[in-house]
Design a protein around this motif. Structure first.
Motif, PDB file in Angstrom:
ATOM      1  N   ARG A 120      55.752  12.688  59.938  1.00  0.00           N
ATOM      2  CA  ARG A 120      56.015  13.430  61.172  1.00  0.00           C
ATOM      3  C   ARG A 120      56.316  12.471  62.329  1.00  0.00           C
ATOM      4  NH1 ARG A 120      51.250  16.069  61.935  1.00  0.00           N
ATOM      5  NH2 ARG A 120      50.659  14.904  63.782  1.00  0.00           N
ATOM      6  N   LEU A 139      52.754  21.424  60.643  1.00  0.00           N
ATOM      7  CA  LEU A 139      53.204  20.721  61.846  1.00  0.00           C
ATOM      8  C   LEU A 139      54.566  20.068  61.620  1.00  0.00           C
ATOM      9  CD1 LEU A 139      49.843  19.088  62.996  1.00  0.00           C
ATOM     10  CD2 LEU A 139      51.126  20.874  64.208  1.00  0.00           C
ATOM     11  N   ASP A 157      57.188  22.701  61.660  1.00  0.00           N
ATOM     12  CA  ASP A 157      57.432  23.146  63.026  1.00  0.00           C
ATOM     13  C   ASP A 157      58.396  22.193  63.742  1.00  0.00           C
ATOM     14  OD1 ASP A 157      56.890  25.026  65.119  1.00  0.00           O
ATOM     15  OD2 ASP A 157      55.674  23.484  66.089  1.00  0.00           O
ATOM     16  N   LYS A 202      47.747  21.718  57.050  1.00  0.00           N
ATOM     17  CA  LYS A 202      47.915  21.675  58.505  1.00  0.00           C
ATOM     18  C   LYS A 202      49.066  20.739  58.880  1.00  0.00           C
ATOM     19  CE  LYS A 202      45.595  19.887  62.592  1.00  0.00           C
ATOM     20  NZ  LYS A 202      44.422  19.177  63.076  1.00  0.00           N
ATOM     21  N   ASN A 203      49.104  19.557  58.283  1.00  0.00           N
ATOM     22  CA  ASN A 203      50.150  18.601  58.614  1.00  0.00           C
ATOM     23  C   ASN A 203      51.509  19.003  58.050  1.00  0.00           C
ATOM     24  OD1 ASN A 203      49.003  16.400  60.287  1.00  0.00           O
ATOM     25  ND2 ASN A 203      47.491  16.441  58.636  1.00  0.00           N
TER      26      ASN A 203
END
Length: 157
Positions: A34, A64, A67, A60-61
């Motif tokens: 990310r 992200l 997103d 969760k990552n």
């Protein structure tokens, strides 16, 4: 921080290949990916055993990163392979990131698609930079014993 260390070694436009399992170390790799994507690095993620039942941290990552892919137009590209079978072994990359992607307490030997991935990584050109996050895949986290096949990380983050 592994992401900052790696960012200092790569250039915008380079392509990184990340091999991930389902556990928290895969989540760490996604944090690195990310961060790199936000700095113009292209990332290919290979989830060796799929994306179902990812650890809470990894999910969760993953969310992200997904997103960022939708909202940030200035980012590098992200390609996701949801299994080892979906990965093209002719893929070229400037660098590879391998995470210690096994459950260190329950697996005694590296096998199956993990073994294939390690063999593939170890066979890459010496010019391809291979980075290990945490400990190399195939090395038992508590005893240091090689569990059948060890991923040869040329650099440690």
């Amino acid at each position: 921080m592994p992401a900052q260390k790696l960012l200092a070694k790569v250039k915008p436009g380079e392509k990184g290949l990340f091999f991930c399992g389902k556990g928290n170390n895969a989540g760490d790799a996604l944090v690195v990916a990310r961060y790199l994507v936000q700095h113009g690095i292209n990332c290919i993620l290979v989830f060796i055993s799929g994306i179902d039942e990812l650890s809470e941290n990894t999910q969760k990552n993953f969310n992200l990163l997904s997103d960022i892919m939708e909202k940030d137009e200035k980012r590098g590209t992200v390609t996701i392979h949801k299994s080892w079978e979906a990965f093209d072994p002719d893929t070229k990359a400037d660098f590879i990131v391998s995470t210690e992607c096994l459950e260190r307490y329950s697996i005694q030997t590296v096998r199956g698609d993990y073994s294939k991935a390690i063999r593939w990584i170890n066979s890459t050109s010496p010019e391809t930079r291979v980075y290990a996050i945490d400990i190399p895949t195939g090395l038992h986290g508590d005893s240091g014993i090689v569990m059948g096949r060890l991923c040869i990380g040329r650099y440690h983050l």
